[in-house]
Design a protein around this motif. Structure first.
Motif, PDB file in Angstrom:
ATOM      1  N   SER A  70       0.899  -1.351  -0.148  1.00 58.65           N
ATOM      2  CA  SER A  70      -0.131  -0.007   0.112  1.00 58.65           C
ATOM      3  C   SER A  70       1.015   1.139  -0.080  1.00 58.65           C
ATOM      4  CB  SER A  70      -0.833  -0.190   1.327  1.00 58.65           C
ATOM      5  OG  SER A  70      -1.770   0.957   0.877  1.00 58.65           O
ATOM      6  N   ALA A  74       0.872   4.423  -2.718  1.00 52.92           N
ATOM      7  CA  ALA A  74       0.420   5.902  -2.161  1.00 52.92           C
ATOM      8  C   ALA A  74       1.683   6.988  -2.596  1.00 52.92           C
ATOM      9  CB  ALA A  74       0.564   5.853  -0.649  1.00 52.92           C
TER      10      ALA A  74
ATOM     11  N   ARG B 124     -13.780  -5.804   6.036  1.00 52.34           N
ATOM     12  CA  ARG B 124     -14.328  -4.418   6.227  1.00 52.34           C
ATOM     13  C   ARG B 124     -15.595  -4.135   6.909  1.00 52.34           C
ATOM     14  NH1 ARG B 124     -10.268  -1.792   2.474  1.00 52.34           N
ATOM     15  NH2 ARG B 124      -8.474  -2.413   3.188  1.00 52.34           N
ATOM     16  N   THR B 196       1.246   7.485  12.240  1.00 52.19           N
ATOM     17  CA  THR B 196       0.513   6.790  11.487  1.00 52.19           C
ATOM     18  C   THR B 196      -0.788   6.597  11.990  1.00 52.19           C
ATOM     19  OG1 THR B 196       2.436   5.133  11.216  1.00 52.19           O
ATOM     20  CG2 THR B 196       0.278   4.149  10.501  1.00 52.19           C
ATOM     21  N   ASP B 198      -2.113   8.992  13.500  1.00 47.50           N
ATOM     22  CA  ASP B 198      -2.989  10.355  13.043  1.00 47.50           C
ATOM     23  C   ASP B 198      -3.707  10.035  11.679  1.00 47.50           C
ATOM     24  OD1 ASP B 198      -2.165  11.964  15.042  1.00 47.50           O
ATOM     25  OD2 ASP B 198      -0.465  12.759  13.886  1.00 47.50           O
ATOM     26  N   ILE B 199      -3.045   9.216  10.938  1.00 52.24           N
ATOM     27  CA  ILE B 199      -3.752   8.743   9.672  1.00 52.24           C
ATOM     28  C   ILE B 199      -4.851   7.715   9.697  1.00 52.24           C
ATOM     29  CG2 ILE B 199      -2.938   7.817   7.248  1.00 52.24           C
ATOM     30  CD1 ILE B 199      -1.635  10.534   7.901  1.00 52.24           C
ATOM     31  N   ALA B 201      -6.742   7.572  12.021  1.00 49.97           N
ATOM     32  CA  ALA B 201      -8.086   8.370  12.527  1.00 49.97           C
ATOM     33  C   ALA B 201      -8.741   9.066  11.318  1.00 49.97           C
ATOM     34  CB  ALA B 201      -7.408   9.580  13.359  1.00 49.97           C
ATOM     35  N   LEU B 202      -8.318   9.021  10.218  1.00 49.74           N
ATOM     36  CA  LEU B 202      -8.976   9.536   8.992  1.00 49.74           C
ATOM     37  C   LEU B 202      -9.878   8.436   8.377  1.00 49.74           C
ATOM     38  CD1 LEU B 202      -6.205  11.340   7.134  1.00 49.74           C
ATOM     39  CD2 LEU B 202      -7.916  12.425   8.422  1.00 49.74           C
ATOM     40  N   ASP B 205     -10.736   4.498   4.186  1.00 47.10           N
ATOM     41  CA  ASP B 205     -10.352   4.803   2.884  1.00 47.10           C
ATOM     42  C   ASP B 205      -9.201   5.944   2.577  1.00 47.10           C
ATOM     43  OD1 ASP B 205     -12.261   3.134   1.857  1.00 47.10           O
ATOM     44  OD2 ASP B 205     -13.773   4.819   1.681  1.00 47.10           O
ATOM     45  N   SER B 206      -9.283   6.745   3.552  1.00 41.27           N
ATOM     46  CA  SER B 206      -8.369   7.767   3.603  1.00 41.27           C
ATOM     47  C   SER B 206      -7.149   7.067   4.094  1.00 41.27           C
ATOM     48  CB  SER B 206      -8.576   9.112   4.299  1.00 41.27           C
ATOM     49  OG  SER B 206      -9.906   9.614   3.836  1.00 41.27           O
ATOM     50  N   THR B 208      -5.874   4.089   3.806  1.00 38.81           N
ATOM     51  CA  THR B 208      -5.377   3.329   2.661  1.00 38.81           C
ATOM     52  C   THR B 208      -4.808   4.048   1.539  1.00 38.81           C
ATOM     53  OG1 THR B 208      -7.107   1.667   3.028  1.00 38.81           O
ATOM     54  CG2 THR B 208      -5.990   1.258   1.199  1.00 38.81           C
ATOM     55  N   GLY B 209      -5.432   5.175   1.091  1.00 30.73           N
ATOM     56  CA  GLY B 209      -5.201   6.107   0.091  1.00 30.73           C
ATOM     57  C   GLY B 209      -3.701   6.631   0.556  1.00 30.73           C
ATOM     58  N   LEU B 210      -3.548   6.833   1.704  1.00 31.54           N
ATOM     59  CA  LEU B 210      -2.146   7.480   1.949  1.00 31.54           C
ATOM     60  C   LEU B 210      -1.302   6.375   2.448  1.00 31.54           C
ATOM     61  CD1 LEU B 210      -3.466  10.501   4.228  1.00 31.54           C
ATOM     62  CD2 LEU B 210      -2.360  10.391   2.099  1.00 31.54           C
ATOM     63  N   GLY B 211      -1.469   5.235   2.069  1.00 30.81           N
ATOM     64  CA  GLY B 211      -0.323   4.144   2.260  1.00 30.81           C
ATOM     65  C   GLY B 211      -0.306   3.210   3.479  1.00 30.81           C
ATOM     66  N   VAL B 212      -1.286   3.277   4.393  1.00 23.33           N
ATOM     67  CA  VAL B 212      -1.451   2.591   5.462  1.00 23.33           C
ATOM     68  C   VAL B 212      -2.026   1.186   4.968  1.00 23.33           C
ATOM     69  CG1 VAL B 212      -2.442   2.400   7.732  1.00 23.33           C
ATOM     70  CG2 VAL B 212      -1.383   4.394   6.943  1.00 23.33           C
ATOM     71  N   ASP B 213      -1.392   0.022   5.478  1.00 20.77           N
ATOM     72  CA  ASP B 213      -1.696  -1.138   5.036  1.00 20.77           C
ATOM     73  C   ASP B 213      -2.956  -1.451   6.447  1.00 20.77           C
ATOM     74  OD1 ASP B 213      -2.609  -3.817   5.127  1.00 20.77           O
ATOM     75  OD2 ASP B 213      -0.558  -4.586   4.657  1.00 20.77           O
TER      76      ASP B 213
END
Lengths: 252, 313
Positions: A70, A74, B124, B196, B198-199, B201-202, B205-206, B208-213
């Motif tokens: 992922s 990104a 999910r 991570t 902080d991300i 908490a979004l 979807d957001s 994953t979009g920012l690269g968190v597995d």
């Protein structure tokens, strides 16, 4: 290049996408249009690996979206979803800064700060930068989300109805910014649009979907024909030409 | 740059800790100090474990009126204890090395937390459904624990009952060290993941979009939360609303949900509330009430207040 091959998606008893294949070369602005429930958002979230792929394959720049880590994706691909949930007690500047996360894992340097300020300015958010997101209007929040996606600085950007909640000025501004991203920065932009006339003016290519299939695909002048539109949206509408671009009189 | 509000909190926490060690000292000073030091260590690590596990849990579930305990994670731990007493008998239960018992129960609890929650997370599931399941499971495990309590011998029941209520007065020197290790390790990992978080908490979807597995991050965070809940439950028993109280207070103080600020703030607030509350109850009110009851009462009020204000918005 984004390559979508034989992708189908089934949720419960509903067939959302049926054998969709589509190739989008690098660069340019592609608009996805179609009635509600056509599968546009689902296709976008499959490309952005927000949903697991059931059948078929999707690759972005040669990276298969279901197997590539992922974090690697990104850096190549940014997605803006429709009505994203917004965390509370978060400032606009912080949210926009999160766009740098894939590159820095939270350590923000001078270059990131510059990019964040530039994105804030580009989307008219400089004055709102220190406000909390839950104190903003829907349109202002939408601009902050778009600014975050821009800030991610990826070659590919997927936006699901980014014009939601935006007033006319900011909607036009955003389409111009997307156009500039495609022309100047050579980014590839794929955007789900409901206002077909925005697509007519700003898109290089329009892909029309209905009932989980692609029913028309080509440059705006080709797709925005009365007979094609009637097939996609289910009613007759006139198309006139203004300033070299088709104008669909869909509201009459 | 350390935040000014954090520095003030740290200073207050230090002052309260110093007061905790020194107020009303008499008799054999050396012995009293040693006893108090162990209690201080217990209360501090319980405070830290509850504070950071609550912050992480609230972030993962995107819900600010939840604690791991409301979801019944500690009931899982208690049920494990009951099951042990039932199979080993109270003699066997008491004879077990408490550290071994703690380790076994923690691993069991982490495994069960993963088994219960991960399948739902991987597919999910809607977070609302997840929470509902958690609450129902919490009730299930509490009921199972009380069923076991009815089945077993009254003598054996007495052994378990001691561990089923929050008790900030009992000192468990045998568990302090192992608890400290777990708290420190889990705390360090969570601190490294602060950006991570902080991300996360979004939302899925957001993030994953920012690269968190997403699945992996959630599984790891749930394991850490389970370990921290095991520490606090083993040391003082189940506390439901304390985490909610301190995290809500800390959020007010630093006015942010950024984990870089919120995690240390919640930790320090927890230490101040626990140690300060203990001093006031013991030396000012002369032990008129137990800290566990007071904290749960105030925390419960905060919980209700938060429910009412969020539903109004």
């Amino acid at each position: 290049m984004i390559e979508i091959k034989n992708v189908s998606l089934r949720l419960g008893d509903t067939q959302i996408l049926e054998d969709v294949s589509l190739t989008m070369p690098k660069g340019g602005l592609t608009a996805l249009v179609g009635p509600n429930g056509a599968g546009k958002s689902s296709l976008l979230s499959l490309i952005a690996r927000l949903q697991p792929l059931q059948s078929g394959s999707i690759s972005v720049d040669g990276l298969a979206v279901d197997t590539t880590p992922s974090r690697r994706l990104a850096k190549t691909l940014a997605i803006l979803r429709q009505d994203p949930a917004v965390a509370s007690r978060l400032k606009v500047r912080e949210l926009v800064g999160f766009g740098r996360f894939p590159h820095q894992r939270g350590r923000i340097d001078d270059n990131d700060l510059r990019l964040i300020e530039a994105a804030l300015q580009q989307f008219g958010l400089t004055d709102l930068a220190d406000r909390f997101l839950d104190h903003l209007s829907g349109g202002q929040r939408q601009r902050a989300m778009v600014a975050m996606a821009f800030c991610q600085g990826t070659d590919y950007m997927l936006l699901d109805e980014p014009l939601n909640n935006l007033d006319m000025m900011f909607a036009r501004q955003l389409m111009r910014d997307l156009r500039a991203a495609a022309d100047k920065d050579r980014r590839t932009v794929i955007v789900v649009l409901h206002d077909i006339n925005h697509a007519a003016v700003y898109a290089d290519r329009i892909v029309a979907m209905k009932d989980g299939r692609i029913v028309a695909d080509g440059p705006p002048a080709e797709v925005l024909q009365p007979d094609v539109l009637a097939k996609v949206f289910g009613y007759e509408m006139d198309v006139i030409e203004v300033g070299g671009a088709p104008l669909v009189l869909h509201h009459r | 740059m350390p935040d000014k509000r954090l520095l003030i909190l740290a200073a207050v926490a230090l002052a309260v800790a110093a007061a905790f060690m020194t107020v009303g000292l008499r008799g054999n000073i050396g012995f009293a100090l040693e006893l108090r030091a162990v209690r201080l260590l217990t209360l501090v690590q319980v405070g830290v474990a509850i504070a950071i596990s609550t912050v992480v849990f609230q972030t993962v579930t995107a819900n600010r009126v939840l604690t791991p305990q409301i979801m019944g994670l500690d009931a899982l731990y208690l049920f494990g204890q009951m099951a042990l007493v039932l199979t080993l008998g109270s003699v066997g239960f008491v004879a077990l090395d408490p550290r071994l018992k703690f380790a076994g129960e923690s691993v069991l609890m982490m495994a069960m937390a993963l088994m219960l929650f991960l399948p739902m997370l991987r597919r999910r599931f809607d977070i609302g459904l997840l929470l509902l399941t958690g609450v129902v499971l919490g009730v299930l495990f509490r009921s199972l624990a009380s069923l076991v309590a009815r089945v077993i011998d009254p003598n054996e029941f007495a052994v378990v009952q001691g561990s089923s209520f929050a008790d900030f007065n009992t000192v468990r020197p045998d568990l302090v060290v192992i608890g400290l290790i777990v708290t420190l390790v889990a705390g360090a990992i969570i601190w490294r993941l602060r950006h991570t978080l902080d991300i996360v908490a979004l939302g899925a979807d957001s993030a994953t979009g920012l690269g968190v597995d997403w699945t992996r991050a959630l599984a790891g965070l749930l394991l850490l939360v389970a370990a921290l809940v095991a520490v606090s439950t083993a040391l003082v028993g189940p506390v439901t609303f304390f985490g909610l109280l301190v995290v809500a207070l800390a959020e007010r103080i630093v006015d942010s949900r950024r984990h870089q600020l919120l995690l240390p703030a919640a930790m320090l607030t927890a230490i101040i509330v626990l140690l300060g509350g203990q001093i006031v109850l013991q030396h000012v009110l002369g032990g008129a009430a137990t800290l566990g009851v007071v904290i749960e009462f105030v925390g419960g009020l905060v919980f209700l207040a938060m429910l009412i204000t969020t539903s109004k918005r």
